[in-house]
Enzyme design. Structure first.
Site, PDB file in Angstrom:
ATOM      1  CD  GLU A   1      58.638  14.141 110.719  1.00 24.54           C
ATOM      2  OE1 GLU A   1      59.816  14.835 110.137  1.00 24.54           O
ATOM      3  OE2 GLU A   1      57.740  14.918 110.552  1.00 24.54           O
TER       4      GLU A   1
ATOM      5  N   GLY B   1      69.469   6.667 100.120  1.00 26.42           N
ATOM      6  CA  GLY B   1      70.653   7.282 100.667  1.00 26.42           C
ATOM      7  C   GLY B   1      70.706   7.211 102.180  1.00 26.42           C
TER       8      GLY B   1
ATOM      9  CD1 TRP C   1      54.259  13.587 106.344  1.00 26.68           C
ATOM     10  CD2 TRP C   1      54.946  12.366 104.409  1.00 26.68           C
ATOM     11  NE1 TRP C   1      54.875  14.498 105.643  1.00 26.68           N
ATOM     12  CE2 TRP C   1      55.407  13.595 104.555  1.00 26.68           C
ATOM     13  CE3 TRP C   1      55.116  11.614 103.594  1.00 26.68           C
ATOM     14  CZ2 TRP C   1      56.238  14.142 103.511  1.00 26.68           C
ATOM     15  CZ3 TRP C   1      55.988  12.037 102.457  1.00 26.68           C
ATOM     16  CH2 TRP C   1      56.472  13.358 102.284  1.00 26.68           C
ATOM     17  NE  ARG C   2      51.935  17.913 106.170  1.00 29.05           N
ATOM     18  CZ  ARG C   2      52.168  19.024 105.582  1.00 29.05           C
ATOM     19  NH1 ARG C   2      51.673  19.475 104.688  1.00 29.05           N
ATOM     20  NH2 ARG C   2      53.308  19.673 105.930  1.00 29.05           N
TER      21      ARG C   2
ATOM     22  CB  CYS D   1      58.423  38.998 102.386  1.00 29.53           C
ATOM     23  SG  CYS D   1      59.913  38.192 102.775  1.00 29.53           S
TER      24      CYS D   1
ATOM     25  CB  CYS E   1      59.248  38.720 109.669  1.00 28.53           C
ATOM     26  SG  CYS E   1      60.668  38.025 109.224  1.00 28.53           S
TER      27      CYS E   1
END
Length: 367
Positions: free
Chosen positions: A42, A86, A29-30, A204, A213
């Site tokens: 989405e 589902g 979808w990109r 990180c 952050c």
DNA sequence: AATACGGGGTA
DNA sequence: TACCCAGTATT
């Protein structure tokens, strides 16, 4: 104590977008910024992981390449194409919304938020995701990844899932939005959550925005966001009967609990007494005004839903007389063989059918 | 504020 | 096994 840049600074978006440009996954979808494709993706991605969605998305888009193909299809066909994903309500809403949107989409889908807000199945997340990615509208998103990412960026220690937390998340998501490349920024935040800022052991050291952050500065990545209260899983027994008539097999399943039970009115007490499963199945049919012979085929399946672990006992029965109604997903009630036979079956039901076939039985639910 | 709604992936 | 996942609608 050194000063830390905060994520609402322009440098944050610059760093995040640079990382996204270099490290984003290649996803179907990109390919382009087509609003229809983004919307479908989405909807499929709600509560469903990227890896699971990819093959379904590609098949669905081959089957319904444009919103006009989707709006022209009948609901049963759409639901069948949704099989295995589902949350079938998503497909129903998507289809209904496509019918509303198609007449307004002669030159592509509309970009007006007011129009989208009216659509079934479109909440604040879908609204922001589709319109920011397709039209670069300056709308925020909040979802599973960004709940985690934002909580850590700002060291939000309270529960981000409660009402106060949700409000804080949406405000924060809006506040840190840059003034350009909104769709990419929203996706980058999610991509970061999926690839770097993971639930367990976030990477990180590889994070492009670690210097922004708060949780990283405080060394609290492991405890933020706070863990949700554990869900209590209840074990439930279900009874189902497979009706065989005119060469067709039909699955009639008792609902598991709650609202379904009100409609089906099969006494739950049966499930907790010593009454045999055969008697329970027989009564299930009788109460529906169905005369049937049970050949006492017993199968046990496990069917996962959010809060229940369900053991499903199923029988094979020859339908001799009587009208019946069956209940399945979303409180759907069928009153005709045709309707039921064409409805999508769940994965456990499909497994049951395969088992019957392997026993040499002729199962023709879809034939 | 809680609950319903599915099925697959993962440690 | 138990938790997580590009949420929304209903009660």
């Amino acid at each position: 104590m050194d000063l830390m840049s905060t994520p609402d600074a322009p440098e944050f978006a610059t760093a995040l977008l640079a990382w996204f440009d270099a490290h984003q996954r290649i996803l179907p979808w990109r390919d382009n910024r087509d609003a229809y494709r983004i919307w479908v993706s989405e909807v499929m991605l709600q509560q469903t992981q990227v890896k699971t969605v990819i093959p379904h998305f590609e098949r669905f888009l081959r089957r319904f390449p444009t919103i006009h193909d989707l709006s022209a299809a009948d609901e049963q066909t759409v639901l069948r194409e949704w099989e295995g994903l589902g949350y079938y309500r998503r497909a129903k809403h998507l289809h209904q919304a496509a019918k509303q949107l198609a007449p307004l989409s002669t030159n592509g889908l509309p970009s007006d938020p007011k129009t989208w807000e009216e659509l079934p199945g479109v909440g604040r997340y879908i609204l922001g995701a589709v319109l920011s990615q397709a039209f670069d509208l300056r709308l925020p998103i909040v979802e599973a990844n960004t709940i985690r990412v934002l909580s850590r960026l700002f060291a939000y220690r309270d529960d981000p899932r409660d009402t106060t937390g949700k409000k804080w998340l949406w405000q924060t998501a809006e506040r840190i939005l840059p003034t350009a490349r909104i769709g990419d920024f929203n996706q980058a935040l999610m991509e970061l959550g999926a690839l770097v800022c993971t639930p367990d052991a976030p990477a990180c050291s590889k994070c492009p925005v670690a210097s922004f952050c708060a949780a990283n500065h405080l060394g609290e990545q492991a405890s933020i966001p706070m863990a949700p209260t554990a869900t209590v899983i209840e074990s439930v027994r279900e009874v189902a009967v497979i009706l065989r008539r005119a060469g067709r097999m039909l699955l009639v399943q008792r609902p598991k609990t709650g609202r379904w039970a009100d409609m089906w009115e099969f006494p739950r007490t049966v499930l907790t007494t010593d009454e045999s499963n055969d008697q329970a199945a027989g009564r299930l049919l009788t109460e529906q005004g169905i005369t049937a012979k049970l050949d006492c085929q017993f199968h046990e399946l496990r069917h996962g839903v959010t809060r229940y672990r369900i053991q499903l006992a199923a029988w094979l029965a020859d339908h001799e007389a009587g009208e019946f109604a069956a209940i399945g997903y979303q409180n759907q009630v069928w009153t005709s063989l045709e309707e039921l036979a064409n409805y999508p079956v769940s994965v456990p039901q499909r497994q049951l059918i395969q088992r019957l076939r392997s026993d040499g039985r002729s199962v023709s639910l879809f034939d």
